[in-house]
Design an enzyme around this catalytic site. Structure first.
Site, short mmCIF file in Angstrom:
data_model
loop_
_atom_site.label_atom_id
_atom_site.label_comp_id
_atom_site.label_asym_id
_atom_site.label_seq_id
_atom_site.Cartn_x
_atom_site.Cartn_y
_atom_site.Cartn_z
N CYS A 1 0.92 -1.26 -0.30
CA CYS A 1 0.06 -0.12 0.28
C CYS A 1 1.14 1.40 0.10
O CYS A 1 2.04 1.35 1.31
CB CYS A 1 -0.66 -0.05 1.57
N ARG B 1 6.61 -1.58 -3.14
CA ARG B 1 5.73 -2.94 -1.77
C ARG B 1 5.27 -3.41 -1.40
O ARG B 1 4.79 -4.53 -1.45
CB ARG B 1 5.64 -1.41 -1.17
N TRP C 1 -2.91 -3.15 -1.74
CA TRP C 1 -3.25 -4.37 -1.67
C TRP C 1 -4.50 -5.05 -0.29
O TRP C 1 -4.52 -4.61 0.58
CB TRP C 1 -1.51 -5.07 -1.01
N ASN D 1 -4.40 2.91 4.18
CA ASN D 1 -4.18 1.75 4.39
C ASN D 1 -4.20 1.25 5.56
O ASN D 1 -4.47 1.94 6.70
CB ASN D 1 -2.14 2.51 4.17
N GLY D 2 -4.31 0.26 5.79
CA GLY D 2 -4.68 -0.54 7.49
C GLY D 2 -5.80 -1.46 7.15
O GLY D 2 -6.53 -1.07 5.80
N GLU E 1 14.58 -20.47 5.93
CA GLU E 1 14.44 -19.27 5.82
C GLU E 1 15.03 -20.31 4.14
O GLU E 1 13.67 -19.12 2.80
CB GLU E 1 15.99 -18.65 5.52
N LYS F 1 12.17 -19.04 1.18
CA LYS F 1 11.89 -18.88 0.11
C LYS F 1 11.52 -19.32 -1.16
O LYS F 1 10.46 -18.67 -2.43
CB LYS F 1 13.84 -18.21 -0.57
N GLU G 1 8.00 -19.15 -1.58
CA GLU G 1 6.93 -17.51 -1.35
C GLU G 1 7.17 -17.34 -3.13
O GLU G 1 6.20 -16.72 -3.66
CB GLU G 1 8.03 -16.59 -1.18
N HIS H 1 10.66 -38.49 13.58
CA HIS H 1 9.19 -38.04 14.45
C HIS H 1 7.64 -37.69 13.67
O HIS H 1 7.17 -36.75 14.39
CB HIS H 1 9.35 -36.67 15.61
N LYS I 1 6.14 -5.88 -0.08
CA LYS I 1 6.72 -6.06 0.63
C LYS I 1 6.76 -5.27 2.02
O LYS I 1 6.41 -6.53 2.57
CB LYS I 1 7.48 -4.98 -0.08
N1 HGA Z 1 -7.89 -2.09 3.74
C1 HGA Z 1 -8.30 -1.76 2.87
C2 HGA Z 1 -6.76 -1.03 2.42
C3 HGA Z 1 -5.87 -2.09 2.49
C4 HGA Z 1 -4.28 -1.83 2.45
O1 HGA Z 1 -3.61 -1.32 3.06
N2 HGA Z 1 -3.47 -1.74 1.41
O2 HGA Z 1 -2.10 -2.07 1.46
C5 HGA Z 1 -8.67 -2.10 1.51
O3 HGA Z 1 -8.83 -3.59 1.67
O4 HGA Z 1 -8.86 -1.54 0.33
#
Ligand code: HGA
Length: 605
Positions: free
Chosen positions: A2, A27, A74, A99-100, A478, A482, A485, A501, A600
């Site tokens: 984000c 990111r 994201w 963002n959040g 790790e 990798k 991912e 085990h 990221k």
């Molecule tokens: N919760 C919001 C924002 C997500 C976010 O921070 N993306 O990086 C959404 O889902 O749009």
């Protein structure tokens, strides 16, 4: 993860917003968008493709303006689709990016729906846009201060209103947001890098801050609505990700940058001195009786490796905890512990919250190891060691991990010295080995052609096991991380002694078993574990030190590393695992730098 950019200026800000988004692309994101104030109206453009596509779209439509906001998303709530992409509008009056995660979004949505608001998306974010509209008093700054009081969860937001041109309001709680101060123009962004080349005068907003951005005004209040005097710092941010040069992907470039990154991280370390971690380091190190490491993902594995070092060299008890678990579990606080947070970005939401949780329990001896000197974690901790990996673009961390290990080894030696457990001779030997690391890593990187041949085989598999013992067990973890991912092969790591085990049940001729086999005190034990695998037909792929006398045979493939590198061996042994994951992913044709579903800097919980 984000990115937010916002601007108020007397010039067309569209290129600034889009350039800012490009600089935040590293990111990770799945959709993007921009909204501008145009002739007394809100206009926006959104896309589920890359920012370059959005740019083309914007150019085509001729979208331009003096006030606006932009976002890379994201998805957390609602699929990555254009109707869920930010900016979100409310009744053609409010435009908002976020963002959040808003935890009480269901409750607020029900309330807003009852008040007649229609929802176009499944996001938690749209709730904030409607809430701001519903509470709008004619003064956006005042309204946002009231509206955020209704939000539970984490947010960084940027918002503007159709009726107030030349004004953008920002607020943060639990997600990063900075202000860029210009000359007769002002900006908001998720980090200073987004504004490189626009302004280097940066204000870091604190938790609960709300900021009013106008052409000549940048006014901040704290969560109680009181004026907050935040310092303006000069930040020389790099203007974004470096060129790829001869490499195909950033991940490959970053793997090959490790000799330089480690050299830079340890530059200036002429001896073991607590001051390397900050002015108060000696006093803090002297009074601690244990270490608590808090981290997530790859950084957590760096912490696990450090536990082996710290307990054996500095002889201090160490706990390593996954930040998202620690923050919510009942634990017994120890105010005499050194709390060490590890994070590439220094903004990882779970780690930051775990740090605050520890501090709220009187654990104030805090140190962060991170790659961004201006990050929230550095600002929140009493001590810091900045790794100098440089910008890491690939989502799968490589050089950030090895530089974290270098910093943690330095911490180990420093604590050992303060505790009287490091002789001058040991100090000299360790320093010499650390200085030699860049050369030693280069010789491991030269193994790439052999690893490519293995990767061709791995690309056809759907499962893999990774084995290690002692301080190489976290390295096996790790390596497995990798591989999963970026190649999407299911991979798991076990301490080799655990095979019998349970996981041995999975071993067939189809199962590749990667073994990290340094020539250390556990090598004979490990050889027995390898026999257990061979006896069940498993295919062993062994990274052995040159002096460990393990030879290739039927079902036993060996790549020889340089001679055993003592306590620093984990730093060398992770490198072929990074290359194996990279080349396997390449052979499978995945998007190496931007693996599906991942981002990221993980600034949401
Ligand atoms: N919760 C919001 C924002 C997500 C976010 O921070 N993306 O990086 C959404 O889902 O749009």
């Amino acid at each position: 993860m984000c990115g937010i950019v916002g601007a108020v200026a007397k010039r067309n800000i569209t290129p600034i917003l889009l350039q800012g988004l490009k600089r935040l692309e590293y990111r990770g994101y799945d959709s993007c968008g921009v909204a501008l104030h145009v002739d007394g109206m809100l206009q926006r453009s959104r896309s589920t493709a890359r920012v370059a596509e959005l740019e083309a779209q914007v150019e085509k439509s001729g979208l331009s303006g003096f006030t606006g906001i932009a976002h890379t998303r994201w998805a957390t709530h609602g699929a990555p689709a254009s109707h869920n992409a930010h900016p979100h509008f409310s009744r053609e009056r409010i435009a908002l990016v976020h963002n959040g995660i808003i935890e009480n979004h269901d409750e607020l949505r029900a309330e807003l729906k009852a008040a007649g608001y229609e929802f176009e998306s499944q996001t938690d974010t749209e709730v904030i846009a409607h809430l701001v509209d519903q509470m709008y008093t004619g003064d956006l700054f005042e309204t946002v201060q009231q509206a955020v009081k209704r939000l539970h969860g984490a947010y960084a937001i940027a918002v503007f209103c159709r009726d107030e041109p030349h004004r953008v309001v920002g607020a943060r709680q639990g997600s990063p947001l900075i202000v860029g101060v210009g000359d007769g123009e002002n900006f908001l962004a998720s980090d200073a890098m987004a504004l490189a080349g626009i302004t280097d005068q940066i204000i870091y907003l604190e938790e609960g801050d709300v900021v009013d951005l106008q052409l000549q005004r940048c006014w901040i209040v704290d969560s109680d609505g009181k004026p907050a005097d935040r310092p303006v710092r000069t930040v020389h941010a790099h203007s974004g990700a470096a060129e790829l040069g001869p490499y195909r992907h950033y991940m490959q470039k970053e793997i090959f940058e490790q000799p330089r990154a480690i050299g830079d991280t340890l530059e200036g370390v002429t001896g073991i001195m607590p001051e390397l971690f900050g002015d108060k380091a000696y006093d803090i190190f002297k009074k601690i009786d244990s270490v608590l490491i808090l981290a997530c993902g790859t950084s957590y594995y760096a912490g696990l490796t450090a536990k082996y070092w710290l307990e054996s060299i500095a002889q201090i008890p160490v706990n390593v905890e996954i930040a998202s678990e620690y923050r919510y579990r009942d634990s017994v606080p120890n105010p005499k512990a050194l709390v060490v947070t590890i994070s590439q970005s220094g903004e990882t939401a779970d780690t930051l919250a775990a740090l605050k949780h520890a501090r709220s329990m009187d654990m104030t001896n805090t140190l962060t190891i991170c790659n961004v000197a201006t990050s929230a974690m550095v600002r929140e901790c009493a001590l810091a060691y900045i790794t100098r990996a440089g910008v890491e673009v690939g989502v799968a961390s490589t050089k950030a991990f090895t530089t974290q290990l270098a910093a943690l080894f330095l911490l180990t030696l420093t604590l050992a010295q303060v505790r009287g457990r490091l002789s001058e001779e040991q100090e000299a030997t360790c320093l010499k080995a650390m200085r030699h690391l860049p050369v030693a890593i280069s010789s491991v990187l030269a193994l790439e052609p052999q690893i490519i041949a293995w990767a061709e085989e791995f690309a056809r598999k759907e499962n893999a096991l990774f084995l290690g013992r002692g301080m190489h067990y976290p390295i096996a973890l790790e390596g497995a991380l990798k591989l999963k991912e970026i190649s999407y092969i299911h991979a798991e790591a076990y301490p080799a002694g655990e095979l019998k085990h349970g996981p041995l049940a999975l071993v067939t001729e189809e199962m590749p078993v990667v073994t990290v086999a340094p020539n250390d005190a556990l090598i004979e034990k490990l050889k027995s574990n390898m026999q257990e695998v061979r006896a069940r037909g498993g295919q062993l792929y062994v990274f052995a030190d040159a002096d460990s006398k393990i030879a290739s045979s039927e079902g036993l493939h060996v790549i020889r590393m340089p001679e055993h590198y003592g306590k620093l061996s984990p730093i060398l042994h992770v490198i072929p695992l990074q290359l194996l994951a990279y080349h396997t992913a390449l052979a499978r044709g995945t998007d190496v730098d931007k693996p599906r579903n991942l981002a990221k800097s993980v600034t949401v919980e």
